[in-house]
Design a protein around this motif. Structure first.
Motif, PDB file in Angstrom:
ATOM      1  N   HIS A 110      12.706 -18.349   7.637  1.00 23.74           N
ATOM      2  CA  HIS A 110      12.097 -17.927   9.169  1.00 23.74           C
ATOM      3  C   HIS A 110      11.306 -19.115   9.741  1.00 23.74           C
ATOM      4  O   HIS A 110      10.265 -19.299   9.096  1.00 23.74           O
ATOM      5  CB  HIS A 110      11.710 -16.436   9.139  1.00 23.74           C
ATOM      6  N   PHE A 111      11.707 -19.560  10.861  1.00 25.80           N
ATOM      7  CA  PHE A 111      10.849 -20.627  11.230  1.00 25.80           C
ATOM      8  C   PHE A 111      10.623 -20.379  12.941  1.00 25.80           C
ATOM      9  O   PHE A 111      11.490 -19.839  13.550  1.00 25.80           O
ATOM     10  CB  PHE A 111      11.599 -22.007  10.853  1.00 25.80           C
ATOM     11  N   THR A 112       9.773 -21.365  13.481  1.00 23.50           N
ATOM     12  CA  THR A 112       9.518 -21.196  14.736  1.00 23.50           C
ATOM     13  C   THR A 112       9.375 -22.909  15.255  1.00 23.50           C
ATOM     14  O   THR A 112       8.739 -23.563  14.772  1.00 23.50           O
ATOM     15  CB  THR A 112       8.538 -20.634  15.398  1.00 23.50           C
ATOM     16  N   VAL A 113       9.969 -23.142  16.514  1.00 23.52           N
ATOM     17  CA  VAL A 113       9.918 -24.396  16.901  1.00 23.52           C
ATOM     18  C   VAL A 113       9.111 -24.376  18.291  1.00 23.52           C
ATOM     19  O   VAL A 113       9.458 -23.387  19.184  1.00 23.52           O
ATOM     20  CB  VAL A 113      11.202 -25.188  17.167  1.00 23.52           C
ATOM     21  N   ASP A 114       8.272 -25.404  18.762  1.00 22.66           N
ATOM     22  CA  ASP A 114       7.599 -25.527  19.993  1.00 22.66           C
ATOM     23  C   ASP A 114       7.198 -26.810  20.372  1.00 22.66           C
ATOM     24  O   ASP A 114       7.027 -27.506  19.233  1.00 22.66           O
ATOM     25  CB  ASP A 114       6.846 -24.192  20.290  1.00 22.66           C
ATOM     26  N   GLY A 115       6.966 -27.162  21.519  1.00 20.56           N
ATOM     27  CA  GLY A 115       6.335 -28.265  21.871  1.00 20.56           C
ATOM     28  C   GLY A 115       5.092 -28.204  22.972  1.00 20.56           C
ATOM     29  O   GLY A 115       4.993 -27.199  23.479  1.00 20.56           O
ATOM     30  N   THR A 116       4.393 -29.005  23.011  1.00 22.18           N
ATOM     31  CA  THR A 116       3.213 -29.123  23.800  1.00 22.18           C
ATOM     32  C   THR A 116       2.835 -30.580  24.413  1.00 22.18           C
ATOM     33  O   THR A 116       3.332 -31.325  24.021  1.00 22.18           O
ATOM     34  CB  THR A 116       1.890 -28.675  23.104  1.00 22.18           C
ATOM     35  N   LEU A 117       2.136 -30.416  25.405  1.00 20.31           N
ATOM     36  CA  LEU A 117       1.774 -31.742  26.170  1.00 20.31           C
ATOM     37  C   LEU A 117       0.659 -32.271  25.726  1.00 20.31           C
ATOM     38  O   LEU A 117      -0.325 -31.499  25.753  1.00 20.31           O
ATOM     39  CB  LEU A 117       1.881 -31.253  27.776  1.00 20.31           C
ATOM     40  N   ILE A 118       0.700 -33.516  25.372  1.00 23.41           N
ATOM     41  CA  ILE A 118      -0.347 -34.277  24.610  1.00 23.41           C
ATOM     42  C   ILE A 118      -0.935 -35.272  26.001  1.00 23.41           C
ATOM     43  O   ILE A 118       0.140 -36.560  26.234  1.00 23.41           O
ATOM     44  CB  ILE A 118      -0.344 -34.756  23.635  1.00 23.41           C
ATOM     45  N   GLU A 119      -1.866 -35.192  26.691  1.00 18.33           N
ATOM     46  CA  GLU A 119      -2.292 -36.218  27.847  1.00 18.33           C
ATOM     47  C   GLU A 119      -2.419 -37.583  27.217  1.00 18.33           C
ATOM     48  O   GLU A 119      -3.331 -37.772  26.340  1.00 18.33           O
ATOM     49  CB  GLU A 119      -3.321 -35.723  28.732  1.00 18.33           C
ATOM     50  N   ALA A 120      -1.823 -38.355  27.988  1.00 18.02           N
ATOM     51  CA  ALA A 120      -2.107 -39.853  27.346  1.00 18.02           C
ATOM     52  C   ALA A 120      -3.271 -40.540  27.994  1.00 18.02           C
ATOM     53  O   ALA A 120      -4.131 -39.819  28.855  1.00 18.02           O
ATOM     54  CB  ALA A 120      -0.987 -40.847  27.899  1.00 18.02           C
ATOM     55  N   TRP A 121      -3.927 -41.658  27.151  1.00 16.64           N
ATOM     56  CA  TRP A 121      -5.248 -42.264  27.704  1.00 16.64           C
ATOM     57  C   TRP A 121      -4.986 -43.232  28.734  1.00 16.64           C
ATOM     58  O   TRP A 121      -4.952 -44.524  28.687  1.00 16.64           O
ATOM     59  CB  TRP A 121      -5.838 -42.903  26.325  1.00 16.64           C
ATOM     60  N   ALA A 122      -4.467 -42.532  29.852  1.00 14.85           N
ATOM     61  CA  ALA A 122      -4.208 -43.461  30.857  1.00 14.85           C
ATOM     62  C   ALA A 122      -4.396 -42.413  32.321  1.00 14.85           C
ATOM     63  O   ALA A 122      -4.177 -41.455  32.190  1.00 14.85           O
ATOM     64  CB  ALA A 122      -2.756 -43.940  30.814  1.00 14.85           C
ATOM     65  N   VAL A 185       6.066 -28.993  16.703  1.00 13.74           N
ATOM     66  CA  VAL A 185       6.117 -28.562  15.301  1.00 13.74           C
ATOM     67  C   VAL A 185       7.029 -27.470  15.054  1.00 13.74           C
ATOM     68  O   VAL A 185       7.706 -26.938  15.918  1.00 13.74           O
ATOM     69  CB  VAL A 185       4.644 -28.029  15.212  1.00 13.74           C
ATOM     70  N   LEU A 186       7.368 -27.568  13.765  1.00 15.93           N
ATOM     71  CA  LEU A 186       8.139 -26.546  13.086  1.00 15.93           C
ATOM     72  C   LEU A 186       7.360 -25.725  12.303  1.00 15.93           C
ATOM     73  O   LEU A 186       6.652 -26.237  11.395  1.00 15.93           O
ATOM     74  CB  LEU A 186       9.358 -27.337  12.397  1.00 15.93           C
ATOM     75  N   MET A 187       7.174 -24.508  12.666  1.00 14.36           N
ATOM     76  CA  MET A 187       6.172 -23.748  11.822  1.00 14.36           C
ATOM     77  C   MET A 187       7.141 -22.701  11.073  1.00 14.36           C
ATOM     78  O   MET A 187       7.951 -21.885  11.769  1.00 14.36           O
ATOM     79  CB  MET A 187       5.510 -22.857  12.981  1.00 14.36           C
ATOM     80  N   GLU A 188       6.676 -22.308   9.970  1.00 12.24           N
ATOM     81  CA  GLU A 188       7.309 -21.261   9.072  1.00 12.24           C
ATOM     82  C   GLU A 188       6.556 -19.871   9.372  1.00 12.24           C
ATOM     83  O   GLU A 188       5.453 -19.979   9.886  1.00 12.24           O
ATOM     84  CB  GLU A 188       6.988 -21.607   7.673  1.00 12.24           C
ATOM     85  N   VAL A 283       2.677 -19.820  17.086  1.00 11.96           N
ATOM     86  CA  VAL A 283       2.671 -21.351  17.254  1.00 11.96           C
ATOM     87  C   VAL A 283       1.635 -21.873  18.190  1.00 11.96           C
ATOM     88  O   VAL A 283       0.973 -22.989  18.010  1.00 11.96           O
ATOM     89  CB  VAL A 283       4.063 -22.035  17.472  1.00 11.96           C
ATOM     90  N   GLU A 284       0.969 -21.067  19.151  1.00  6.93           N
ATOM     91  CA  GLU A 284       0.217 -21.551  20.054  1.00  6.93           C
ATOM     92  C   GLU A 284      -1.139 -21.498  19.476  1.00  6.93           C
ATOM     93  O   GLU A 284      -2.037 -22.455  19.860  1.00  6.93           O
ATOM     94  CB  GLU A 284       0.088 -20.488  21.103  1.00  6.93           C
ATOM     95  N   GLU A 285      -1.355 -20.791  18.350  1.00  2.95           N
ATOM     96  CA  GLU A 285      -2.627 -20.899  17.699  1.00  2.95           C
ATOM     97  C   GLU A 285      -2.812 -22.459  16.848  1.00  2.95           C
ATOM     98  O   GLU A 285      -3.719 -23.034  16.769  1.00  2.95           O
ATOM     99  CB  GLU A 285      -2.629 -19.918  16.561  1.00  2.95           C
TER     100      GLU A 285
END
Length: 331
Positions: A110-122, A185-188, A283-285
């Protein structure tokens, strides 16, 4: 745990350094110092060197004696580039994952997938037209006032002069657009540990593309695995490709008046679907820790290659902290 991972990477470390020349920073010490920077939210490598100069706890963890001189920050940065070339961050992430698997902390189903925004150094002012860069106003100011009102800017016509690989992106309709990358990330689902990571350029399909790529890397077994996700993953193409890969899609239903969900009662009627929907929120943690403690809300590095090195390293640090907490909970 940090005593075990670098030892297993020793053959790689041996190839990093020539037998001749001046002695350099030991890669084991370099990794420990970088881990300290992540764990204690030290904002720069220069500040890390300053704290190593007087903090005895940091010196003990890294392996420096009380009277050993600290490294010059430029030398430290140059040596970190060697770790980047051999992709040591991903190797360390895998070694930490092996420790978690040996302790039976990982779910294989059993897994969960999600993505998050990482602000660039620009900054936004660096996002200029590809064919004719904007001329900054006269006056000699290092931070001039620029008016972008009425100018249509997009990734097809504009590019950042600071970080050319960063893309203008917004996570939702009500948020502002920022020069960013996307971390995935892919979280178990058993203990909320990260089992796979990706860092991509910020595009509208990057989350689903990375999700399919990570789902394909889940080890096959005798039982069918499940993959949870939010409404962004509820597309017919994504769901069908998961089913073709023998992965049961447990993504949230995106139900609107002018949209049909790819998830129907064949999936939602099972009790496991409700459990996946509850577990996936953990996954938000992971993202919260990586952005606040590890300092990746706004990356300190430029370019997909460097940011992509730090993201799995921060995920490995999160796993170490999580494993420590799980070990304390059982004693």
């Amino acid at each position: 745990m940090m005593d075990e991972a670098p030892v297993e990477l020793s053959p790689r470390f041996t190839r990093m350094y020539a037998k001749r020349g001046r002695p350099s920073i030991a890669p084991e010490k370099l990794l420990r110092a970088l881990l300290l920077q992540v764990l204690y939210t030290i904002r720069s490598e220069r500040q890390l060197m300053e704290q190593l100069d007087y903090n005895l706890l940091y010196r003990w963890f890294v392996g420096l004696n009380m009277d050993d001189p600290t490294w010059d920050v430029t030398v430290f940065t140059k040596n970190r580039e060697r770790l980047l070339k051999l992709n040591i961050a991903q190797a360390m992430f895998q070694k930490v994952l092996e420790q978690a698997r040996a302790q039976s902390l990982l779910s294989e189903e059993h897994f969960t997938v999600d993505g998050t925004l990482i602000e660039a150094w620009a900054g936004q002012k660096s996002f200029q037209r590809r064919d004719r860069p904007s001329k900054l106003p006269a006056g000699g100011s290092s931070n001039p006032t620029v008016n972008f009102h009425g100018e249509k800017r997009s990734n097809q016509t504009h590019q950042s002069t600071t970080d050319a690989e960063a893309m203008l992106y917004r996570k939702s309709g009500g948020s502002e657009s920022k020069l960013s990358y996307l971390g995935h990330v892919l979280m178990e689902n058993r203990n909320g540990l990260v089992v796979d990571t990706r860092l991509t350029r910020a595009t509208g399909t990057a989350e689903r593309d990375a999700g399919l790529e990570m789902a394909a890397r889940i080890p096959g077994g005798t039982r069918r695995v499940t993959l949870g996700g939010d409404k962004n993953y509820d597309t017919h193409d994504f769901v069908n490709k998961l089913r073709e890969a023998a992965v049961t899609p447990h993504v949230a239903q995106n139900q609107h008046a002018h949209r049909s969900s790819a998830i129907d009662a064949r999936t939602t009627r099972h009790a496991g679907y409700a459990i996946s929907q509850r577990k996936r929120k953990r996954v938000e943690e992971i993202f919260g820790w990586i952005k606040t403690t590890a300092g990746l809300r706004k990356t300190r590095h430029r370019g997909k290659r460097r940011v992509g090195w730090m993201f799995p390293f921060a995920a490995a640090a999160y796993n170490l902290v999580r494993m420590r907490n799980l070990a304390q909970a059982t004693t």
